[in-house]
Design a protein around this motif. Structure first.
Motif, PDB file in Angstrom:
ATOM      1  N   SER A   1       6.182   6.753   6.761  1.00 19.17           N
ATOM      2  CA  SER A   1       6.062   5.394   6.243  1.00 19.17           C
ATOM      3  C   SER A   1       7.390   4.974   5.604  1.00 19.17           C
ATOM      4  CB  SER A   1       4.893   5.329   5.250  1.00 19.17           C
ATOM      5  OG  SER A   1       4.671   4.004   4.815  1.00 19.17           O
ATOM      6  N   ASN A   2       7.360   4.541   4.344  1.00 21.71           N
ATOM      7  CA  ASN A   2       8.580   4.065   3.676  1.00 21.71           C
ATOM      8  C   ASN A   2       9.130   5.075   2.678  1.00 21.71           C
ATOM      9  OD1 ASN A   2       6.423   3.800   1.925  1.00 21.71           O
ATOM     10  ND2 ASN A   2       7.265   2.013   0.878  1.00 21.71           N
ATOM     11  N   TYR A   3       8.839   6.356   2.862  1.00 17.38           N
ATOM     12  CA  TYR A   3       9.350   7.407   1.985  1.00 17.38           C
ATOM     13  C   TYR A   3       9.674   8.637   2.823  1.00 17.38           C
ATOM     14  CZ  TYR A   3       4.311   8.461   2.249  1.00 17.38           C
ATOM     15  OH  TYR A   3       3.040   8.686   2.689  1.00 17.38           O
TER      16      TYR A   3
END
Length: 301
Positions: free
Chosen positions: A13-15
């Motif tokens: 995802s965004n990490y």
């Protein structure tokens, strides 16, 4: 040290999840994914000097992957930066991504070894995503419980007062639980994860905090791979033998091996929640037994 170590990152995802890979000097006999518990990170399993269960397994021929969950350890961003992360995200995104990553690297089913709350999360992930079970060769848990049933002064202090009340207040104040700063654990926790964890410890129902998915019911339908639970004699709150047994029943893991780590059961020491993974005597005690069991599973058709 009979293995090599290095770190890298797995985007989700965004990490990004930090992974410490420990590789034996020869061709690995099998692969292991290690999942830590609450207020800690992957360092519970390894050190740069070669100590810990992860290092021991790598020295005995296994490719070992010690993950830091999102917001912990060296994963990016850290919870102290304002990054938040829920238990459901860990169950539905992080653990499947980690498992599939290791399986694809070695093209064989993976041994999952978890400490404390990590074992609950792994069971929840596999129950919710049974299609992942074909990628799992075995599941091992050290001091894993979901609900704390026993009442004691230690439980009131560590769980009711510090974890539930102080932890929740600190998380609201700072936007995350600064456990390291307050010397309450080995790592900090995202605020939402802490809230979800507290809810599960207090609740009779093993259901998702976000959408109500019934993990308890789903777990009863799972055909579990070979299982081994370890409980420590001096673990009176965080992984009490009775609470571990209650989780085994709740998760439908009735065919598990169950080993008590205490002098009365033939161990070299009355271990506690942390020392069963970190004490030097473990290398001459239950670590060799686990290596033998895992090695036999690797040789099985």
């Amino acid at each position: 040290m009979k293995h090599q170590q290095h770190s890298y990152y797995l985007p989700v995802s965004n990490y990004q999840l930090h992974i410490r890979r420990l590789l034996p000097l020869a061709e690995p006999k099998g692969s292991v994914l290690m999942l830590h518990g609450a207020i800690e990170n992957g360092r519970i399993f390894y050190s740069s000097s070669g100590k810990g269960l992860g290092c021991y397994l790598a020295d005995h021929g296994f490719a070992v992957y010690c993950a830091d969950f999102a917001g912990r350890g060296r994963s990016l961003p850290h919870s102290s930066s304002g990054f938040d992360h829920s238990q459901q995200q860990l169950i539905c995104q992080d653990i499947p991504a980690l498992l599939q990553h290791v399986q694809q690297l070695h093209q064989q089913p993976v041994h999952i070894i978890s400490h404390s709350w990590g074992g609950v999360l792994a069971a929840a992930s596999l129950s919710r995503h049974p299609e992942l079970l074909s990628q799992v060769r075995s599941k091992v848990c050290f001091g894993t419980k979901r609900k704390i049933h026993r009442r004691s002064l230690e439980k009131r202090l560590k769980i009711d007062l510090i974890w539930n009340q102080l932890g929740s207040w600190l998380a609201r104040k700072h936007g995350y639980f600064p456990a390291r700063r307050w010397r309450l654990g080995g790592d900090d926790e995202p605020r939402q994860f802490l809230a979800d964890c507290i809810h599960w410890i207090q609740s009779d129902d093993f259901v998702d905090c976000s959408d109500g998915f019934d993990y308890g019911a789903a777990a009863q339908q799972v055909s579990w791979p070979p299982l081994w639970h370890f409980v420590a004699e001096r673990d009176r709150v965080l992984g009490h033998p009775a609470d571990v047994q209650a989780f085994i029943t709740e998760a439908g893991q009735h065919q598990t091996k169950l080993t008590h780590l205490g002098l009365a059961a033939g161990a070299l020491l009355d271990y506690d929640h942390i020392s069963m993974l970190t004490h030097p005597k473990a290398m001459n005690d239950h670590f060799p037994q686990l290596v033998q069991w895992l090695s036999e599973l690797c040789r099985a058709p």
